[in-house]
Design a protein around this motif. Structure first.
Motif, PDB file in Angstrom:
ATOM      1  N   VAL A  47       0.858  -1.190   0.000  1.00 29.92           N
ATOM      2  CA  VAL A  47       0.000   0.000   0.000  1.00 29.92           C
ATOM      3  C   VAL A  47       0.887   1.230   0.000  1.00 29.92           C
ATOM      4  O   VAL A  47       1.807   1.354   0.821  1.00 29.92           O
ATOM      5  CB  VAL A  47      -0.924   0.004   1.226  1.00 29.92           C
ATOM      6  CG1 VAL A  47      -1.621   1.351   1.373  1.00 29.92           C
ATOM      7  CG2 VAL A  47      -1.950  -1.110   1.131  1.00 29.92           C
ATOM      8  N   GLU A  48       0.610   2.157  -0.929  1.00 26.21           N
ATOM      9  CA  GLU A  48       1.372   3.393  -1.039  1.00 26.21           C
ATOM     10  C   GLU A  48       0.438   4.581  -0.886  1.00 26.21           C
ATOM     11  O   GLU A  48      -0.649   4.610  -1.471  1.00 26.21           O
ATOM     12  CB  GLU A  48       2.058   3.475  -2.406  1.00 26.21           C
ATOM     13  CG  GLU A  48       3.036   2.347  -2.684  1.00 26.21           C
ATOM     14  CD  GLU A  48       3.645   2.445  -4.066  1.00 26.21           C
ATOM     15  OE1 GLU A  48       4.842   2.193  -4.202  1.00 26.21           O
ATOM     16  OE2 GLU A  48       2.909   2.795  -5.023  1.00 26.21           O
ATOM     17  N   GLN A  49       0.871   5.572  -0.113  1.00 24.11           N
ATOM     18  CA  GLN A  49       0.076   6.783   0.090  1.00 24.11           C
ATOM     19  C   GLN A  49       0.547   7.899  -0.833  1.00 24.11           C
ATOM     20  O   GLN A  49       1.732   7.992  -1.170  1.00 24.11           O
ATOM     21  CB  GLN A  49       0.160   7.252   1.547  1.00 24.11           C
ATOM     22  CG  GLN A  49      -0.613   6.381   2.513  1.00 24.11           C
ATOM     23  CD  GLN A  49      -0.602   6.934   3.924  1.00 24.11           C
ATOM     24  OE1 GLN A  49       0.049   7.926   4.214  1.00 24.11           O
ATOM     25  NE2 GLN A  49      -1.337   6.290   4.809  1.00 24.11           N
ATOM     26  N   GLY A  50      -0.415   8.758  -1.216  1.00 28.01           N
ATOM     27  CA  GLY A  50      -0.079   9.941  -1.996  1.00 28.01           C
ATOM     28  C   GLY A  50       0.138  11.136  -1.088  1.00 28.01           C
ATOM     29  O   GLY A  50      -0.076  11.076   0.126  1.00 28.01           O
ATOM     30  N   ALA A  51       0.549  12.224  -1.685  1.00 24.59           N
ATOM     31  CA  ALA A  51       0.776  13.454  -0.927  1.00 24.59           C
ATOM     32  C   ALA A  51      -0.540  14.177  -0.702  1.00 24.59           C
ATOM     33  O   ALA A  51      -1.346  14.322  -1.617  1.00 24.59           O
ATOM     34  CB  ALA A  51       1.737  14.365  -1.681  1.00 24.59           C
ATOM     35  N   ASP A  52      -0.739  14.618   0.549  1.00 25.87           N
ATOM     36  CA  ASP A  52      -1.923  15.402   0.904  1.00 25.87           C
ATOM     37  C   ASP A  52      -3.195  14.718   0.397  1.00 25.87           C
ATOM     38  O   ASP A  52      -3.501  13.626   0.807  1.00 25.87           O
ATOM     39  CB  ASP A  52      -1.788  16.823   0.375  1.00 25.87           C
ATOM     40  CG  ASP A  52      -0.568  17.527   0.962  1.00 25.87           C
ATOM     41  OD1 ASP A  52      -0.297  17.288   2.153  1.00 25.87           O
ATOM     42  OD2 ASP A  52       0.097  18.284   0.246  1.00 25.87           O
ATOM     43  N   ALA A  63      -3.255  13.436   9.655  1.00 31.49           N
ATOM     44  CA  ALA A  63      -2.617  14.156   8.554  1.00 31.49           C
ATOM     45  C   ALA A  63      -1.717  13.231   7.753  1.00 31.49           C
ATOM     46  O   ALA A  63      -1.202  12.234   8.249  1.00 31.49           O
ATOM     47  CB  ALA A  63      -1.791  15.317   9.105  1.00 31.49           C
ATOM     48  N   ASN A  64      -1.495  13.572   6.480  1.00 31.41           N
ATOM     49  CA  ASN A  64      -0.629  12.763   5.630  1.00 31.41           C
ATOM     50  C   ASN A  64       0.822  12.807   6.083  1.00 31.41           C
ATOM     51  O   ASN A  64       1.616  11.964   5.700  1.00 31.41           O
ATOM     52  CB  ASN A  64      -0.724  13.233   4.175  1.00 31.41           C
ATOM     53  CG  ASN A  64      -1.969  12.709   3.499  1.00 31.41           C
ATOM     54  OD1 ASN A  64      -3.049  13.210   3.747  1.00 31.41           O
ATOM     55  ND2 ASN A  64      -1.827  11.698   2.666  1.00 31.41           N
ATOM     56  N   TYR A 100       6.391  14.903   3.687  1.00 27.53           N
ATOM     57  CA  TYR A 100       6.115  13.942   2.624  1.00 27.53           C
ATOM     58  C   TYR A 100       7.249  13.880   1.600  1.00 27.53           C
ATOM     59  O   TYR A 100       7.821  14.896   1.208  1.00 27.53           O
ATOM     60  CB  TYR A 100       4.816  14.316   1.911  1.00 27.53           C
ATOM     61  CG  TYR A 100       4.456  13.353   0.789  1.00 27.53           C
ATOM     62  CD1 TYR A 100       3.761  12.188   1.075  1.00 27.53           C
ATOM     63  CD2 TYR A 100       4.835  13.607  -0.525  1.00 27.53           C
ATOM     64  CE1 TYR A 100       3.441  11.287   0.073  1.00 27.53           C
ATOM     65  CE2 TYR A 100       4.519  12.715  -1.542  1.00 27.53           C
ATOM     66  CZ  TYR A 100       3.822  11.560  -1.235  1.00 27.53           C
ATOM     67  OH  TYR A 100       3.506  10.671  -2.226  1.00 27.53           O
ATOM     68  N   ALA A 101       7.566  12.664   1.166  1.00 30.26           N
ATOM     69  CA  ALA A 101       8.504  12.433   0.064  1.00 30.26           C
ATOM     70  C   ALA A 101       8.076  11.143  -0.612  1.00 30.26           C
ATOM     71  O   ALA A 101       7.747  10.166   0.061  1.00 30.26           O
ATOM     72  CB  ALA A 101       9.937  12.318   0.579  1.00 30.26           C
ATOM     73  N   ASP A 102       8.045  11.136  -1.938  1.00 28.46           N
ATOM     74  CA  ASP A 102       7.537   9.965  -2.650  1.00 28.46           C
ATOM     75  C   ASP A 102       8.648   8.959  -2.913  1.00 28.46           C
ATOM     76  O   ASP A 102       8.848   8.470  -4.021  1.00 28.46           O
ATOM     77  CB  ASP A 102       6.854  10.373  -3.961  1.00 28.46           C
ATOM     78  CG  ASP A 102       7.822  11.028  -4.944  1.00 28.46           C
ATOM     79  OD1 ASP A 102       8.955  11.334  -4.530  1.00 28.46           O
ATOM     80  OD2 ASP A 102       7.428  11.201  -6.112  1.00 28.46           O
ATOM     81  N   THR A 103       9.392   8.672  -1.867  1.00 30.37           N
ATOM     82  CA  THR A 103      10.450   7.669  -1.935  1.00 30.37           C
ATOM     83  C   THR A 103      10.092   6.513  -1.025  1.00 30.37           C
ATOM     84  O   THR A 103       9.299   6.669  -0.091  1.00 30.37           O
ATOM     85  CB  THR A 103      11.794   8.271  -1.513  1.00 30.37           C
ATOM     86  OG1 THR A 103      11.631   8.831  -0.198  1.00 30.37           O
ATOM     87  CG2 THR A 103      12.238   9.363  -2.466  1.00 30.37           C
ATOM     88  N   GLY A 104      10.667   5.367  -1.285  1.00 30.63           N
ATOM     89  CA  GLY A 104      10.392   4.231  -0.430  1.00 30.63           C
ATOM     90  C   GLY A 104      11.288   3.056  -0.766  1.00 30.63           C
ATOM     91  O   GLY A 104      11.860   2.970  -1.858  1.00 30.63           O
ATOM     92  N   ARG A 105      11.421   2.155   0.212  1.00 35.37           N
ATOM     93  CA  ARG A 105      12.232   0.956   0.011  1.00 35.37           C
ATOM     94  C   ARG A 105      11.592  -0.208   0.753  1.00 35.37           C
ATOM     95  O   ARG A 105      10.874  -0.011   1.745  1.00 35.37           O
ATOM     96  CB  ARG A 105      13.657   1.163   0.553  1.00 35.37           C
ATOM     97  CG  ARG A 105      14.456   2.232  -0.153  1.00 35.37           C
ATOM     98  CD  ARG A 105      15.816   2.454   0.487  1.00 35.37           C
ATOM     99  NE  ARG A 105      15.726   3.048   1.816  1.00 35.37           N
ATOM    100  CZ  ARG A 105      16.633   3.890   2.326  1.00 35.37           C
ATOM    101  NH1 ARG A 105      17.679   4.261   1.604  1.00 35.37           N
ATOM    102  NH2 ARG A 105      16.495   4.366   3.536  1.00 35.37           N
ATOM    103  N   ILE A 106      11.854  -1.409   0.263  1.00 31.85           N
ATOM    104  CA  ILE A 106      11.491  -2.641   0.959  1.00 31.85           C
ATOM    105  C   ILE A 106      12.786  -3.412   1.189  1.00 31.85           C
ATOM    106  O   ILE A 106      13.530  -3.696   0.247  1.00 31.85           O
ATOM    107  CB  ILE A 106      10.518  -3.516   0.129  1.00 31.85           C
ATOM    108  CG1 ILE A 106       9.292  -2.712  -0.317  1.00 31.85           C
ATOM    109  CG2 ILE A 106      10.117  -4.747   0.942  1.00 31.85           C
ATOM    110  CD1 ILE A 106       8.380  -2.287   0.806  1.00 31.85           C
TER     111      ILE A 106
END
Length: 966
Positions: free
Chosen positions: A118-123, A199-200, A408-414
């Motif tokens: 699951v990935e969240q968007g900004a705001d 809040a996001n 918020y930053a649209d970065t991520g790792r697994i």
């Protein structure tokens, strides 16, 4: 409290099931029951529907699968990964990363070993669900597909029946790929009504950690999310009031119910089925009793239905956001049932052993990690938010990979964590297993395999597996296979008395515990088969406190003459285990006196502080119920307790119960036994050297039922300055039960000559009744009692008093609330750089009695964790103007009793027969038959003078401490 059952199968069109995301099962074992094509629930027009003709995400990108080149991975050292540090003996792999992964907040593996993220968007931007596949079994993902998009702030996910449940904004939806292309083309709304206020900038907030439980339900933590929850599939279904609770739901029937707490950000189960959670300021807790069972006895208030497990001084946490109990498969066997806690603010994953210690275990750091976490990084962007087990038994970590947690930053790792030297292999595809193979899989040492096999058996509802499960329950050499077989039979509604009998005789504590719990299924209107009852009774002295705990609840549901004796026998073997004794009190509804009579003379129980407290509590319950003669109970106390102090204390507790129920000894002891106790009490009050005995005796006299003429002057003789404070306090409390107006005059007259504690007691007692409050106001107006004798909370109470005359007089005396506008005066503090060190001292001095921050302080008022530097202005406002923004759960209420007494506090999870009022340090329960009215207030129990004397620099220091670490 539960919604009426409604079938998930009835929501989905039969024609939709062309090919399930998980391969179809063998003929006759479909995951979904036959479906009526006219039973499809409408899709809300407010949310984008995912259908065969509408698969384009909101952002316009194509939902096609993307295959990427091999990700960089490490085979020897972890330093290659941005300064990562991992416990020696383990290997770290980068399983997925940006740009394929963005803001991962929840993960779940399906029965084919594919990972949903699951990935969240900004705001306000929509979120997505990604489907990741490891094509070569090396632990890293090469194929990425956008499974679903256009989701409103998704926060949790669970696999079921070829699809997934996803928490999305105010709803939970079910998504499914029916044509096996990796993209969801069917969406149905399952539940709605969740309040989304997080809040996001706080990705750990909201509904989280959908987790399959031993009981064949999906469990969820809520992180404070409440609301009136509706089953959107059936409009006639009852709503579920969720405020202050977590929840769980049956994915087949869709029945939903509450679970303990409501502040949790992480949830997991151990191999025994125990429920563990973490919250922002509580790194680890274990559920002691679920909320439904905790309300079985309206006269007993559970002190705590979740037990916080201390983490020790060497473990640091800022925000416990993810908790996972490892249950086997690949890591060393010594790590089974170890607890992993992720903190995205500190960038750590800390491990603990569970050490059995009575009913609730304790946590201890492994010696090899005594001074450092299991995993951490010198890279500030490491933000682990969730840890889960994979099909192969390794661990996967969702990492936000952002420099600042609250931005918020649209970065991520697994990340993948595995033991060094683990042989790589393709994950098992349980969806293709035949039913007998799934039954055998319940014996796997891998917890994920056991859970998934149990889920698939529950989905298929193949009755051919019932004999296999019964045989495995009776004969398997693996305790966990027997345990899962027991609950799978229960999920298939195929459990028989013989199955319970086999499990009750099991050599493993975990199996016996759950057998006792599931035996409740065979109790009908309080009746239980004789053979089963006999088998249960022998476990009163079971070595496991958890077995005895469950036995208490089961015995409480049985209507048999010897049920009270069984409860007493459990108590005799549990004298130091509070949880078991709480369960006995809860189970003693309607028979507390019988249990008390069995135990009142038990010297071994009375010899321990915990056991002695239990006897007193039981006496109070017996007095409240009034089902047994008070003469018999007082006589039993007199014969069993030669110690006069103990005898008087138990008699007083018995009288407290009578008083709460609206009675006295005078009306319930026809033989007059109470008068003999009264004579002894008078002698002790006057002559005893033991101050505590004198105080207990005075308390007894105040509730015994003497007339005003008999007792008032006698008690007033103790309200003098030369008596010990405990004796004065007891006399003031005893006098407060009287209707005699002379007491009010005496209180006012003696007030100046008494010490400060007695003055405070008098103010409290006078504010509790209309007539005495009027007299208090007169005394203040005439300056016989100074106006500053009342604290700011008491003044707020008077300003909004239910009696308009008293309220008007209070406003004339004190004016209206003077906190309005204070925030503006302190605004310059927002521009100052404060000292968190000095702020901690201010917090301990002014706030810690009621508020908790990072595990320190009281639990009466809201926790203060989770505040970011961007919320300093609102935090300042809450401190200096406490009446301005009051959360619903902290709204003050005044309960007016039928005897004109007023009780002020916070209403807390009251039941149908009782109101529970929380006050700092205590809880008061009021039978609804005695509550005349409940009046909500518009002021806070937080003192209006909380900021009094704070300079601007002081305020800056306090704000710095409360927002530190963000």
């Amino acid at each position: 409290m539960n919604l009426r059952a409604c079938s998930l199968a009835a929501l989905l069109a039969a024609s939709s099931f062309v090919r399930a995301a998980e391969p179809p099962h063998t003929p006759g074992t479909n995951a979904i029951a036959p479906i009526s094509t006219n039973a499809i629930a409408p899709i809300s027009t407010n949310a984008p529907a995912v259908t065969e003709t509408n698969t384009s995400p909101v952002n316009g990108t194509n939902p096609v699968a993307v295959t990427v080149k091999k990700l960089p991975r490490d085979t020897s050292t972890v330093e290659a990964f941005h300064g990562m540090q991992l416990r020696k003996g383990f290997r770290l792999q980068l399983a997925a990363s940006h740009p394929q992964i963005k803001v991962p907040v929840a993960m779940a593996f399906d029965a084919n070993g594919r990972l949903y993220v699951v990935e969240q968007g900004a705001d306000a931007d929509p979120g997505t669900v990604k489907l990741l596949e490891d094509l070569d079994g090396d632990g890293s993902f090469e194929k990425f597909t956008t499974f679903a998009s256009g989701l409103t702030k998704p926060t949790a996910i669970a696999c079921y029946s070829g699809g997934v449940f996803v928490a999305s904004g105010s709803k939970i939806v079910f998504l499914m790929d029916t044509n096996n292309d990796g993209v969801a083309d069917l969406q149905r709304e399952i539940y709605g009504g969740f309040q989304t206020t997080t809040a996001n900038s706080d990705p750990g907030g909201g509904i989280n950690n959908f987790t399959w439980g031993l009981d064949n339900r999906i469990h969820a933590a809520t992180a404070g999310v409440g609301g009136s929850i509706e089953c959107l599939a059936i409009t006639s279904a009852d709503t579920l009031q969720l405020s202050g609770y977590d929840f769980a739901f049956d994915p087949k029937s869709l029945a939903i119910g509450i679970e303990s707490d409501g502040i949790n950000r992480g949830l997991s189960f151990d191999n025994a089925g125990r429920r563990f959670t973490c919250a922002a300021t509580r790194p680890a807790s274990m559920t002691v009793c679920d909320p439904i069972r905790s309300t079985r006895n309206a006269a007993f208030i559970w002190p705590q239905i979740s037990a916080e497990l201390p983490v020790g001084a060497n473990a640091a946490f800022r925000l416990a956001s993810g908790l996972h109990v490892y249950r086997g498969g690949a890591l060393p066997a010594t790590m089974v049932n170890d607890v992993f806690i992720a903190d995205p603010v500190l960038g750590t994953i800390t491990r603990f052993h569970l050490r059995e210690d009575g009913y609730a275990p304790s946590l201890e750091r492994p010696p090899v990690e005594a001074t450092s976490p299991f995993m951490f990084s010198g890279d500030a962007s490491f933000r682990p938010i969730q840890v889960i087990s994979a099909p192969d038994g390794t661990l996967y970590v969702a990492d936000l990979a952002r420099e600042k947690f609250d931005q918020y930053a649209d970065t991520g790792r697994i990340w993948r964590i595995s033991p060094t030297g683990l042989k790589q292999a393709m994950p098992p595809k349980l969806a293709a297993f035949k039913t007998p193979d799934l039954v055998t899989s319940l014996a796997s040492p891998n917890g994920w395999v056991r859970d998934t096999a149990a889920r698939l058996l529950f989905e298929r509802h193949d009755t051919n597996c019932i004999p296999l499960l019964s045989k495995q329950l009776a004969k398997s050499h693996e305790p966990l296979a027997r345990l899962h077989s027991l609950y799978t039979l229960a999920g298939l509604e195929a459990l028989k008395p013989d199955d319970i009998s086999n499990a009750l005789a099991d050599e493993d504590d975990r199996v016996r515990e759950q057998a006792v719990r599931l035996a409740n299924a065979f109790i009908q209107n309080g009746n239980i088969p004789n053979g089963l009852w006999s088998q249960l009774a022998v476990h009163a002295n079971n070595r496991s406190p958890r077995v005895r705990f469950e036995l208490a609840f089961t015995a409480g549901a049985v209507k048999r003459p010897n049920a009270a004796l069984l409860l007493a026998n459990i108590a005799r073997n549990s004298g130091n285990d509070r949880a078991v004794l709480f369960a006995i009190q809860s189970a003693s509804a309607g028979r507390a006196a019988d249990v008390f009579l069995e135990l009142v003379g038990d010297r071994r129980l009375a010899a321990t502080p915990v056991g002695w407290q239990f006897l007193g509590d039981l006496a109070e319950l017996a007095g409240f119920e009034k089902r047994t003669s008070m003469d018999a109970l007082l006589t039993a106390i007199e014969r069993a307790q030669p110690n006069p102090e103990n005898s008087m204390l138990l008699a007083r507790r018995l009288g407290d119960g009578l008083t709460t129920g609206g009675s006295t000894f005078a009306g319930t002891s026809p033989k007059g036994t109470w008068k003999a106790f009264g004579s002894v009490a008078m002698n002790h009050a006057l002559n005893a050297n033991n101050i505590e005995l004198r105080a207990e005796s005075i308390h007894f006299l105040g509730i015994a039922g003497y007339s005003d003429l008999e007792i008032t002057d006698w008690l007033l003789a103790f309200v003098v300055a030369n008596e010990p404070p405990a004796v004065q306090s007891a006399a003031i409390e005893a006098l407060s039960h009287s209707e005699n107006p002379a007491i009010t005059s005496a209180f006012v007259q003696r007030w100046p000559s008494l010490p400060a504690p007695s003055r405070r007691d008098i103010i409290i007692r006078m504010l509790a009744r209309y007539d005495r409050t009027m007299a208090l106001m007169t005394a203040i107006e005439e300056r016989r009692i100074p106006a500053d004798a009342l604290n700011t909370t008491q003044i707020s109470f008077l300003r909004s008093h239910p009696d308009v005359n008293i309220a008007a007089r209070a406003i004339r005396l004190y004016g209206r609330s003077d906190t309005a506008g204070l925030a503006a005066q302190y605004e310059p503090a927002l521009q100052l750089k404060g000292s968190a060190f000095r702020g901690r001292e201010l917090f301990n001095a002014r706030c810690a009695n009621c508020h908790q921050f990072r595990g320190e302080g009281g639990t009466f008022a809201p926790e203060l964790d989770g505040r970011t530097s961007r919320e300093r202005e609102r935090l300042l406002q809450d401190i200096v103007e406490p009446d301005r923004n009051i959360a619903p759960e902290y709204q003050v209420s005044v309960v007016q009793k039928r005897n004109s007494e007023l009780v002020v506090g916070l209403l807390s999870k009251s039941g149908p027969d009782v109101l529970v009022v929380r006050q700092p340090g205590s809880q008061i329960f009021i039978p609804r038959t005695q509550a005349q009215d409940t009046l909500p207030q518009n002021w806070s129990l937080m003192p209006a003078s909380a900021a009094a004397g704070l300079s601007l620099s002081d305020m800056a220091d306090l704000l710095a401490f409360l927002t530190s670490g963000r």
